[in-house]
Write a protein that holds these residues in place. Structure first.
Motif, short mmCIF file in Angstrom:
data_model
loop_
_atom_site.label_atom_id
_atom_site.label_comp_id
_atom_site.label_asym_id
_atom_site.label_seq_id
_atom_site.Cartn_x
_atom_site.Cartn_y
_atom_site.Cartn_z
N ALA A 166 -4.36 1.54 -4.08
CA ALA A 166 -3.75 2.81 -3.70
C ALA A 166 -3.41 3.66 -4.93
O ALA A 166 -3.50 4.89 -4.88
N LEU A 167 -3.02 3.03 -6.03
CA LEU A 167 -2.63 3.76 -7.23
C LEU A 167 -3.82 4.24 -8.06
O LEU A 167 -3.94 5.43 -8.38
N ALA A 175 0.83 -1.21 0.00
CA ALA A 175 0.00 0.00 0.00
C ALA A 175 0.86 1.25 0.00
O ALA A 175 0.54 2.25 -0.68
N MET A 176 1.96 1.23 0.74
CA MET A 176 2.87 2.38 0.77
C MET A 176 3.56 2.55 -0.58
O MET A 176 3.78 3.68 -1.04
N VAL A 177 3.89 1.45 -1.23
CA VAL A 177 4.48 1.54 -2.57
C VAL A 177 3.49 2.18 -3.54
O VAL A 177 3.84 3.04 -4.36
N GLY A 178 2.21 1.77 -3.44
CA GLY A 178 1.20 2.36 -4.30
C GLY A 178 1.04 3.85 -4.07
O GLY A 178 0.96 4.64 -5.03
N LEU A 179 1.02 4.28 -2.82
CA LEU A 179 0.90 5.71 -2.52
C LEU A 179 2.13 6.47 -3.00
O LEU A 179 2.00 7.59 -3.54
N MET A 180 3.30 5.89 -2.84
CA MET A 180 4.53 6.55 -3.27
C MET A 180 4.52 6.78 -4.77
O MET A 180 4.78 7.89 -5.25
N TYR A 181 4.20 5.73 -5.54
CA TYR A 181 4.18 5.89 -7.00
C TYR A 181 3.02 6.75 -7.47
O TYR A 181 3.11 7.38 -8.52
#
Length: 289
Positions: free
Chosen positions: A231-232, A116-122
């Motif tokens: 998230a993305l 989820a954090m990877v999705g928010l970051m990208y």
């Protein structure tokens, strides 16, 4: 003596069986009941049995088949790409990592971040109006693709998934590669086999069980993807990036169609069980040969 040992074995197994029945068996039975019932959040304790209408509604829903198609394409593409890249990195970096194993740590960093954090970051990095990547592409080349629109979202999500989970496949393949006995490599070299022949005819066949397991694990993980996709892009424009997990989530929490959501999850479970059974059958046939 045999009876005593058998009773002792049953005594050791009883807590495990009780745990599985309590935490897995009971929810499974409840889900089966909900899947053939008309149920809402207000009637969770007293569902009304209505037959297999929920299953028919799921199978007749275009969004379900669209989500199934997305999950299949996403799972296959990411699993194959991750395993190919992981295999290449394992073979290419094995000599270096054998001398300096401390370098393994930075290669594993993507696995330490929650999806989820990877999705928010990208999502921040690739945002069409505020993201630094589109900004610099526009500054340098005069144009920038919309990474998260309906035409590019699938490929963007696939690349993000591949970047995060390739280290997992790499770790499995590296451990399998270094486990190949050096005596076999040396014997092949003495017989005049080139590096490519050693890899293709000796190392890869010995690594085959690990390769199959890695592809299967990554396909299952990609097929049920939720966190970074949600998230993305969420379900995307017109449901273009709706995975089966997102479909079930929306049916359950946003539409309140609990019976339909549970029926979809049962269909997903049965499909996964069929695939697993087929793979087990193929593995047993191969062992017999």
């Amino acid at each position: 003596m045999t009876i005593v040992r058998r009773s002792e074995g049953l005594g050791f197994l009883t807590p495990l069986v009780g745990f599985l029945l309590l935490f897995l068996g009971f929810p499974a039975i409840i889900n089966l009941v909900y899947s053939v019932s008309t149920v809402t959040f207000e009637t969770l304790r007293a569902p009304t049995i209505s037959g297999f209408g929920n299953y028919l509604a799921v199978l007749a829903d275009r969004d379900f088949w669209r989500a199934t198609s997305f999950s299949l394409r996403f799972g296959l593409l990411t699993a194959i790409a991750e395993c190919l890249l992981g295999l290449f990195l394992a073979v290419f970096l094995a000599p270096l990592l054998t001398k300096r194993p401390v370098l393994m740590a930075p290669l594993m960093l993507p696995l330490m971040v929650a999806p989820a954090m990877v999705g928010l970051m990208y999502r921040l990095v690739l945002h069409e109006f505020a993201g630094p990547v589109p900004h610099y592409l526009f500054e340098w080349f005069g144009d920038s693709p919309a990474f998260l629109d309906i035409n590019n979202a699938f490929w963007t999500l696939s690349v993000v998934e591949i970047l995060q989970w390739t280290p997992f496949a790499f770790l499995l393949f590296y451990m399998a590669y270094v486990a190949v006995p050096n005596d076999i490599r040396e014997a092949a070299a003495l017989d005049g086999a080139s590096g490519w022949k050693v890899l293709w005819l000796i190392e890869l066949p010995l690594m085959l069980p690990t390769l199959v397991i890695a592809v299967f694990i990554r396909f299952i993980d990609g097929f049920r993807v939720f966190d970074n996709v949600y998230a993305l892009t969420g379900s995307g424009a017109g449901g273009s990036t709706m995975s089966l997990s997102i479909y079930i989530y929306q049916a359950f929490f946003k539409q309140g169609a609990i019976g339909k959501a549970v029926a979809a999850s049962v269909v997903l479970f049965l499909a996964s069980l069929a695939v697993l059974s087929m793979l087990n059958w193929l593995a047993s046939q191969r062992r017999r040969r």
